[in-house]
Design an enzyme around this catalytic site. Sequence first.
Site, PDB file in Angstrom:
ATOM      1  N   LYS A 246      31.134  22.887  16.924  1.00  0.00           N
ATOM      2  CA  LYS A 246      31.186  24.352  16.960  1.00  0.00           C
ATOM      3  C   LYS A 246      30.092  24.916  17.855  1.00  0.00           C
ATOM      4  O   LYS A 246      30.344  25.785  18.696  1.00  0.00           O
ATOM      5  CB  LYS A 246      31.051  24.926  15.545  1.00  0.00           C
ATOM      6  CG  LYS A 246      31.217  26.443  15.498  1.00  0.00           C
ATOM      7  CD  LYS A 246      31.050  26.983  14.089  1.00  0.00           C
ATOM      8  CE  LYS A 246      29.591  26.969  13.671  1.00  0.00           C
ATOM      9  NZ  LYS A 246      29.359  27.650  12.379  1.00  0.00           N
TER      10      LYS A 246
ATOM     11  N   ASP B  73      34.703  29.003  13.453  1.00  0.00           N
ATOM     12  CA  ASP B  73      33.787  29.152  12.315  1.00  0.00           C
ATOM     13  C   ASP B  73      34.591  29.658  11.123  1.00  0.00           C
ATOM     14  O   ASP B  73      35.823  29.686  11.154  1.00  0.00           O
ATOM     15  CB  ASP B  73      32.634  30.095  12.662  1.00  0.00           C
ATOM     16  CG  ASP B  73      33.102  31.543  12.816  1.00  0.00           C
ATOM     17  OD1 ASP B  73      34.330  31.781  12.896  1.00  0.00           O
ATOM     18  OD2 ASP B  73      32.243  32.437  12.846  1.00  0.00           O
TER      19      ASP B  73
END
Length: 228
Positions: free
Chosen positions: A120, A138
């Site tokens: 991420k 997320d």
Amino acid sequence: MNLAKRRAIFETLQSLNPHPTTELEYTTPFELLIAVMLSAQATDISVNKATRPMFKVANTPQTILELGEAGVIHYIKTIGLFRTKAKNLIATCKMLLEDYAGQVPAQREALESLPGVGRKTANVVLNTAFGQPTIAVDTHIFRVANRTGLAPGKDVRVVEAALEKYTPKEFQHDAHHWLILHGRYVCKARRPECWHCMIEPLCEYKTKTLAPDLELKASARQSRVKIN
């Protein structure tokens, strides 16, 4: 959800915010990397409050390294997991100096080799600092993708792959920012604010919410019906 509806969603989000970007404050790829590393399980607001004073004193791998763990902790102690994050920041700075001449690499594999940098974080840096069409999934994006039907999936990797597959090419660079901001301010976790959501007509979420005043009136009407 079909391609036409997906396109319409991104066209709507683009019309509302033509040039979206992260709410983390940064001026260099290195500052962005540090800010994103600190943002895990923390709000962008809390990270900005910590990095503003720290970046005035140290905003390069060498100067962060010179602060040491204790020095970094002094600035980031209000952020969750600050001890682990301080340790990772120092280790990352060492690696950047030793292996990358103090520069943030623009390759996923290299970024993910840095301590404390996962997929991420790498995606955010690749997208925001280097302009690559990556989508960092997320909790906000995972929720929006599943709730709207835009790119449903059982885990973040499945959602990421679906978004990369189904997002029209011209929207891929900004998709990450549009979706995270939409999840943060409109399609909220506990109670999505469907009553002022501009993509609500396109969204496939079945349990749409009403504005608080309308919801109160609807509840009152139901109560009267039960009493009668």
